[in-house]
Design a protein around this motif. Sequence first.
Motif, short mmCIF file in Angstrom:
data_model
loop_
_atom_site.label_atom_id
_atom_site.label_comp_id
_atom_site.label_asym_id
_atom_site.label_seq_id
_atom_site.Cartn_x
_atom_site.Cartn_y
_atom_site.Cartn_z
N ALA A 48 1.63 -3.00 10.10
CA ALA A 48 0.92 -1.81 10.58
C ALA A 48 0.08 -2.15 11.80
O ALA A 48 -0.69 -3.11 11.79
N ASP A 49 0.23 -1.33 12.82
CA ASP A 49 -0.56 -1.51 14.04
C ASP A 49 -1.91 -0.81 13.97
O ASP A 49 -2.84 -1.18 14.68
N VAL A 50 -1.98 0.17 13.11
CA VAL A 50 -3.20 0.97 12.98
C VAL A 50 -3.98 0.47 11.76
O VAL A 50 -3.45 0.39 10.65
N ALA A 51 -5.25 0.13 11.99
CA ALA A 51 -6.07 -0.45 10.92
C ALA A 51 -6.15 0.47 9.70
O ALA A 51 -6.11 0.00 8.56
N ALA A 52 -6.26 1.76 9.92
CA ALA A 52 -6.35 2.69 8.80
C ALA A 52 -5.08 2.67 7.94
O ALA A 52 -5.16 2.73 6.71
N MET A 53 -3.95 2.56 8.58
CA MET A 53 -2.68 2.50 7.83
C MET A 53 -2.57 1.16 7.10
O MET A 53 -2.09 1.10 5.97
N ARG A 54 -3.02 0.09 7.75
CA ARG A 54 -3.02 -1.22 7.10
C ARG A 54 -3.86 -1.15 5.81
O ARG A 54 -3.45 -1.63 4.76
N GLN A 55 -5.00 -0.51 5.89
CA GLN A 55 -5.87 -0.39 4.72
C GLN A 55 -5.19 0.43 3.62
O GLN A 55 -5.27 0.08 2.44
N VAL A 56 -4.52 1.51 3.99
CA VAL A 56 -3.82 2.33 2.99
C VAL A 56 -2.76 1.50 2.28
O VAL A 56 -2.67 1.51 1.05
N PHE A 57 -1.97 0.76 3.04
CA PHE A 57 -0.91 -0.05 2.43
C PHE A 57 -1.50 -1.16 1.55
O PHE A 57 -0.95 -1.47 0.49
N GLU A 58 -2.60 -1.74 1.97
CA GLU A 58 -3.26 -2.76 1.15
C GLU A 58 -3.79 -2.15 -0.15
O GLU A 58 -3.71 -2.78 -1.21
N GLU A 59 -4.30 -0.94 -0.08
CA GLU A 59 -4.76 -0.26 -1.29
C GLU A 59 -3.59 0.05 -2.22
O GLU A 59 -3.70 -0.09 -3.44
N PHE A 60 -2.47 0.48 -1.64
CA PHE A 60 -1.27 0.72 -2.45
C PHE A 60 -0.83 -0.58 -3.12
O PHE A 60 -0.46 -0.58 -4.30
N ALA A 61 -0.85 -1.68 -2.39
CA ALA A 61 -0.45 -2.98 -2.95
C ALA A 61 -1.36 -3.35 -4.12
O ALA A 61 -0.89 -3.80 -5.17
N ALA A 62 -2.66 -3.14 -3.94
CA ALA A 62 -3.61 -3.44 -5.02
C ALA A 62 -3.35 -2.56 -6.24
O ALA A 62 -3.45 -3.03 -7.38
N GLU A 63 -2.99 -1.31 -6.01
CA GLU A 63 -2.69 -0.40 -7.12
C GLU A 63 -1.48 -0.90 -7.90
O GLU A 63 -1.45 -0.82 -9.13
N GLU A 64 -0.49 -1.42 -7.21
CA GLU A 64 0.69 -1.95 -7.90
C GLU A 64 0.30 -3.12 -8.80
O GLU A 64 0.84 -3.27 -9.90
#
Length: 80
Positions: A48-64
Amino acid sequence: MCCRDRRFDDDLGDEMAGRFESVGAVLDFAIGNEVEAHAFYLELAARADVAAMRQVFEEFAAEELRHKAKLEAVQGDGST
Protein backbone atom coordinates in the motif's frame (compact mmCIF):
# COMPACT_ATOMS: atom_id res chain seq x y z
CA MET A 1 -32.78 -21.06 15.04
CA CYS A 2 -35.96 -19.10 15.02
CA CYS A 3 -35.36 -17.19 11.83
CA ARG A 4 -33.29 -19.45 9.60
CA ASP A 5 -34.53 -21.84 6.97
CA ARG A 6 -33.85 -25.38 8.25
CA ARG A 7 -33.39 -26.58 4.66
CA PHE A 8 -30.28 -24.42 4.44
CA ASP A 9 -28.90 -25.95 7.62
CA ASP A 10 -29.62 -29.49 6.41
CA ASP A 11 -28.04 -28.82 3.01
CA LEU A 12 -25.02 -27.23 4.63
CA GLY A 13 -24.73 -30.14 7.05
CA ASP A 14 -24.77 -32.61 4.17
CA GLU A 15 -22.12 -30.64 2.31
CA MET A 16 -19.94 -30.37 5.41
CA ALA A 17 -20.27 -34.08 6.17
CA GLY A 18 -19.08 -34.90 2.67
CA ARG A 19 -16.16 -32.53 2.83
CA PHE A 20 -14.88 -32.93 6.38
CA GLU A 21 -14.52 -36.02 8.54
CA SER A 22 -14.91 -34.24 11.88
CA VAL A 23 -15.40 -30.94 13.64
CA GLY A 24 -11.65 -30.98 14.24
CA ALA A 25 -11.07 -31.14 10.49
CA VAL A 26 -13.39 -28.17 9.99
CA LEU A 27 -11.49 -26.21 12.64
CA ASP A 28 -8.14 -27.11 11.06
CA PHE A 29 -9.46 -25.90 7.69
CA ALA A 30 -10.79 -22.67 9.20
CA ILE A 31 -7.55 -21.99 11.08
CA GLY A 32 -5.58 -22.49 7.88
CA ASN A 33 -7.83 -20.01 6.10
CA GLU A 34 -7.25 -17.44 8.85
CA VAL A 35 -3.48 -17.88 8.53
CA GLU A 36 -3.70 -17.38 4.76
CA ALA A 37 -5.93 -14.33 5.14
CA HIS A 38 -3.51 -12.85 7.67
CA ALA A 39 -0.62 -13.24 5.23
CA PHE A 40 -2.74 -11.83 2.40
CA TYR A 41 -3.59 -8.66 4.32
CA LEU A 42 0.01 -8.19 5.44
CA GLU A 43 1.10 -8.43 1.81
CA LEU A 44 -1.48 -5.83 0.83
CA ALA A 45 -0.28 -3.60 3.66
CA ALA A 46 3.31 -3.92 2.48
CA ARG A 47 2.29 -2.85 -1.02
CA ALA A 48 0.00 0.00 0.00
CA ASP A 49 1.26 3.43 -0.99
CA VAL A 50 -1.25 5.26 1.15
CA ALA A 51 -0.65 5.14 4.90
CA ALA A 52 -4.37 5.00 5.69
CA MET A 53 -4.83 1.94 3.48
CA ARG A 54 -1.75 0.32 4.99
CA GLN A 55 -3.31 0.78 8.43
CA VAL A 56 -6.62 -0.72 7.27
CA PHE A 57 -4.88 -3.80 5.89
CA GLU A 58 -2.81 -4.17 9.05
CA GLU A 59 -6.00 -3.99 11.11
CA PHE A 60 -7.59 -6.64 8.89
CA ALA A 61 -4.51 -8.84 9.37
CA ALA A 62 -4.75 -8.43 13.14
CA GLU A 63 -8.43 -9.36 13.02
CA GLU A 64 -7.57 -12.59 11.21
CA LEU A 65 -5.20 -13.46 14.07
CA ARG A 66 -8.03 -12.87 16.55
CA HIS A 67 -10.24 -15.21 14.51
CA LYS A 68 -7.47 -17.80 14.53
CA ALA A 69 -7.09 -17.51 18.30
CA LYS A 70 -10.83 -18.02 18.82
CA LEU A 71 -10.82 -21.11 16.62
CA GLU A 72 -7.78 -22.49 18.43
CA ALA A 73 -9.52 -21.92 21.76
CA VAL A 74 -12.51 -23.91 20.55
CA GLN A 75 -10.20 -26.59 19.20
CA GLY A 76 -8.24 -26.74 22.44
CA ASP A 77 -11.20 -27.09 24.76
CA GLY A 78 -11.37 -30.79 23.98
CA SER A 79 -14.94 -30.85 22.76
CA THR A 80 -14.06 -31.59 19.14
